[in-house]
Design an enzyme around this catalytic site. Structure first.
Site, PDB file in Angstrom:
ATOM      1  N   GLY A 148      12.517   1.444 -36.535  1.00 23.54           N
ATOM      2  CA  GLY A 148      11.666   0.236 -36.777  1.00 23.54           C
ATOM      3  C   GLY A 148      11.070  -0.642 -35.469  1.00 23.54           C
ATOM      4  N   GLY A 149      11.713  -1.891 -35.693  1.00 23.86           N
ATOM      5  CA  GLY A 149      11.342  -2.735 -34.687  1.00 23.86           C
ATOM      6  C   GLY A 149      11.806  -2.471 -33.125  1.00 23.86           C
ATOM      7  N   VAL A 178      17.785   2.549 -46.474  1.00 23.30           N
ATOM      8  CA  VAL A 178      18.153   3.851 -45.935  1.00 23.30           C
ATOM      9  C   VAL A 178      17.407   4.114 -44.740  1.00 23.30           C
ATOM     10  CG1 VAL A 178      18.229   6.276 -46.726  1.00 23.30           C
ATOM     11  CG2 VAL A 178      19.143   4.421 -48.344  1.00 23.30           C
ATOM     12  N   LYS A 179      17.749   4.399 -43.459  1.00 21.85           N
ATOM     13  CA  LYS A 179      17.041   4.775 -42.461  1.00 21.85           C
ATOM     14  C   LYS A 179      17.809   5.967 -41.776  1.00 21.85           C
ATOM     15  CE  LYS A 179      16.466   0.679 -40.996  1.00 21.85           C
ATOM     16  NZ  LYS A 179      16.225  -0.435 -40.348  1.00 21.85           N
ATOM     17  N   THR A 180      19.062   5.755 -41.416  1.00 21.95           N
ATOM     18  CA  THR A 180      19.924   6.633 -40.638  1.00 21.95           C
ATOM     19  C   THR A 180      21.017   7.268 -41.395  1.00 21.95           C
ATOM     20  OG1 THR A 180      21.183   4.716 -39.802  1.00 21.95           O
ATOM     21  CG2 THR A 180      19.485   5.279 -38.566  1.00 21.95           C
ATOM     22  N   LYS A 252      34.231   7.059 -33.412  1.00 23.71           N
ATOM     23  CA  LYS A 252      35.578   7.854 -33.706  1.00 23.71           C
ATOM     24  C   LYS A 252      35.337   9.219 -32.822  1.00 23.71           C
ATOM     25  CE  LYS A 252      37.164  10.902 -37.149  1.00 23.71           C
ATOM     26  NZ  LYS A 252      37.329  11.160 -38.643  1.00 23.71           N
ATOM     27  N   TYR A 330      49.029 -18.970 -17.521  1.00 17.10           N
ATOM     28  CA  TYR A 330      50.194 -18.932 -17.972  1.00 17.10           C
ATOM     29  C   TYR A 330      50.200 -19.874 -19.294  1.00 17.10           C
ATOM     30  CZ  TYR A 330      51.302 -23.309 -15.299  1.00 17.10           C
ATOM     31  OH  TYR A 330      51.216 -24.432 -15.034  1.00 17.10           O
ATOM     32  N   HIS A 393      51.434 -35.184 -23.780  1.00 16.51           N
ATOM     33  CA  HIS A 393      52.351 -34.025 -24.465  1.00 16.51           C
ATOM     34  C   HIS A 393      51.813 -34.072 -26.150  1.00 16.51           C
ATOM     35  CE1 HIS A 393      54.385 -33.724 -20.706  1.00 16.51           C
ATOM     36  NE2 HIS A 393      55.122 -34.896 -20.807  1.00 16.51           N
ATOM     37  N   ARG A 563      64.911 -41.777 -38.197  1.00 18.57           N
ATOM     38  CA  ARG A 563      63.883 -42.528 -38.331  1.00 18.57           C
ATOM     39  C   ARG A 563      64.360 -43.909 -38.343  1.00 18.57           C
ATOM     40  NH1 ARG A 563      59.404 -41.757 -42.885  1.00 18.57           N
ATOM     41  NH2 ARG A 563      59.501 -39.700 -41.902  1.00 18.57           N
TER      42      ARG A 563
END
Length: 574
Positions: A148-149, A178-180, A252, A330, A393, A563
């Site tokens: 295609g493009g 569907v092309k490849t 693969k 680190y 912190h 607390r």
């Protein structure tokens, strides 16, 4: 086969012109194979294929011998009726593909590949660097096949290229779905070169090997994150199928095939091809990159689809695609390895925050810098009014809201100048020259002499003058510009062997109906201060306490197991 033809080249030329007549008579049965090829070339192949037939002597002979072994289909047989033989046939009429035509087409392709170092299949949505890539592959002796493009772009660059239809014998169909997806492509990619059975199988079907696969995928993420969102059907059409299949197949078989998914790797590929061989280590690294590329792509597709059907529920399975932005010296401690990644999830697209900040100045960010900067800017962006937040912190030690941002900065420092020294300063409005000068020159309230030192300043923007003044404070000062990000999205936190997921703490005081349970009723001003303190306390870590008055933080406490006692101590110190 006829004395009047001095060469195969001449025979091919004449046969190309006269193939229709030869095919409709019984006068030249020995020309049947090459006539079939010539007819096919004029009707179904690009002009370059006809040129190959007319100029390449030995490949043409090879192709004819191969075709001659194929049993012709009915429509390739000579018409035996004398009357029918006189009727002209249109060689360009649309006809269905048949086994013989497909084999002939693939034979021509095999002939073309015979004179090259190898074959490269190129099919890219991102055409960055495509022209240089195509020219480099051609210069290295590789035959280019494309779709295609991509094929149009390569042709426009003046580089010879064949379309993938020449490998498959089928046109692009189903609106490009569907092309490849065809043995002519995947057989050439997946065949193990050192496996005799593999090589015999593809030879029997006239399939040539493909040595380099360069593919990147449909822009799915860019499509579904548009504003306004696209229709569901458009999102579905941007889910790539053939591309991931080719990428995974090439990865693969990386022992024999090089797969490239990132334009950043084009230069290294061309360098290795020009040296004569692609190293096994490079092929293996590109195979990893290919699988990670398709994994991230699939994660985004799955996230999008779950957003259509999940009804706000946690997904049964989840993958989070991430991209390495920076290797860090680190982690929290010097002995811990660390790195910084950006989140490529669709939910994080264009959300802003520290992860996508631009650093204008200063030393590189550290692991703790990122944590502290995120804590400061997240708290600051939670306020709608002009606000300054100072964090140490990961906890806010100074917060103040004022119409004058310079005054808000001074009040935030005064809340706890000892903790503010060496901290991170965040603003939710742009920094101008006046504020930048105050940041550079402000003296510590503890002694009135020492200039305040900061690790980071972060804001949604800077005036040019303000940025230049602020750069003069210190070579080490990190100056960040980040898109504002109110609390939103999801939060993931790791525990040993798992993750905790929760939504952002985006509840604001404006969303709350406060109920007074004491006998003494607060004044309107006290209630406003309570809302300010409430907004601050949600950014203090664990068992948090904040004390505030006049829209400024007076003191805070975090992480104390007791607390009650801590609250008494804090109030006394304030």
């Amino acid at each position: 086969t006829q004395p009047r033809f001095s060469s195969w080249r001449a025979a091919a030329r004449v046969t190309t012109c006269c193939c229709m007549r030869i095919l409709t008579t019984q006068s030249a049965p020995r020309f049947q194979p090459i006539a079939n090829m010539a007819l096919h070339a004029t009707r179904a192949l690009q002009p370059t294929a006809t040129q190959l037939l007319c100029s390449a002597v030995h490949p043409a002979v090879i192709a004819v011998r191969r075709v001659n072994t194929v049993t012709p289909c009915l429509r390739d047989q000579p018409i035996r009726s004398a009357a029918a033989s006189l009727q002209p046939q249109n060689p360009f009429a649309a006809r269905p593909n048949t086994p013989s035509i497909r084999v002939q087409r693939m034979s021509v392709m095999a002939a073309a590949a015979a004179g090259s170092k190898g074959r490269a299949l190129v099919s890219v949505s991102d055409k960055t660097g495509l022209e240089e890539l195509a020219k480099g592959l051609s210069a290295a002796g590789y035959e280019l096949v494309s779709t295609g493009g991509s094929a149009k772009a390569i042709e426009a660059a003046g580089v010879a290229v064949r379309k993938v239809e020449d490998l498959t014998g089928f046109p692009e169909m189903l609106d490009g779905r569907v092309k490849t997806l065809h043995p002519g492509v995947h057989g050439g990619i997946l065949a193990i070169r050192g496996n005799d059975e593999h090589m015999a199988a593809i030879k029997a079907h006239n399939i040539s090997t493909i040595d380099v696969v360069i593919v990147n995928l449909y822009p799915f993420r860019a499509t579904v994150t548009r504003s306004p969102p696209p229709p569901f059907a458009e999102g579905v059409e941007n889910i790539d199928i053939g591309g991931p299949a080719m990428i995974r197949a090439a990865a693969k078989n990386h022992g024999d095939v090089t797969v490239i998914v990132d334009p950043a790797d084009y230069a290294e590929l061309l360098s290795q091809l020009q040296s004569g061989e692609v190293s096994a280590q490079f092929r293996k690294k590109m195979a990893w990159k290919a699988y990670q590329h398709t994994a991230s792509y699939d994660a985004q597709v799955a996230e999008w689809l779950w957003g259509q059907v999940g009804e706000g529920q946690p997904a049964p399975e989840m993958s989070v695609p991430m991209k390495l932005e920076q290797g860090l010296r680190y982690g929290e401690n010097p002995h811990q390895a660390a790195a910084f990644y950006t989140d490529l999830s669709l939910a994080e697209y264009n959300k802003g925050g520290i992860a996508t900040a631009v650093q204008h100045h200063g030393k590189e960010m550290s692991y703790n810098n990122y944590l502290d900067a995120d804590a400061a800017y997240s708290c600051c962006c939670d306020f709608k009014e002009p606000t300054c937040v100072i964090v140490k912190h990961t906890n806010p030690c100074g917060v103040a809201t004022r119409d004058d941002l310079l005054e808000a900065y001074r009040l935030a420092v005064i809340a706890d100048p000892v903790s503010a020294f060496g901290g991170i300063v965040a603003f939710n409005r742009p920094v101008d020259e006046k504020l930048a000068r105050e940041l550079r020159e402000f003296r510590s309230p503890t002694d009135g002499e020492t200039r305040m030192f900061y690790e980071i300043v972060v804001a949604p923007g800077y005036t040019p003058e303000g940025l230049e003044v602020l750069k003069g404070k210190s070579k080490a000062l990190r100056i960040l510009e980040a898109k504002p990000r109110p609390p939103s999205g999801r939060s993931l936190r790791q525990v040993a062997g798992g993750w905790l997921l929760q939504g952002a703490d985006d509840l604001s005081p404006e969303d709350i109906t406060f109920t007074v349970v004491s006998e003494k009723q607060p004044t309107e001003k006290q209630l406003e201060d309570l809302k300010f303190a409430w907004r601050c306390v949600k950014h203090v870590k664990s068992n948090a306490i904040t004390v505030a008055k006049d829209h400024k933080l007076l003191g805070m406490g975090s992480g104390q197991p007791n607390r009650y006692d801590h609250h008494q101590e804090l109030c006394c110190s304030v």
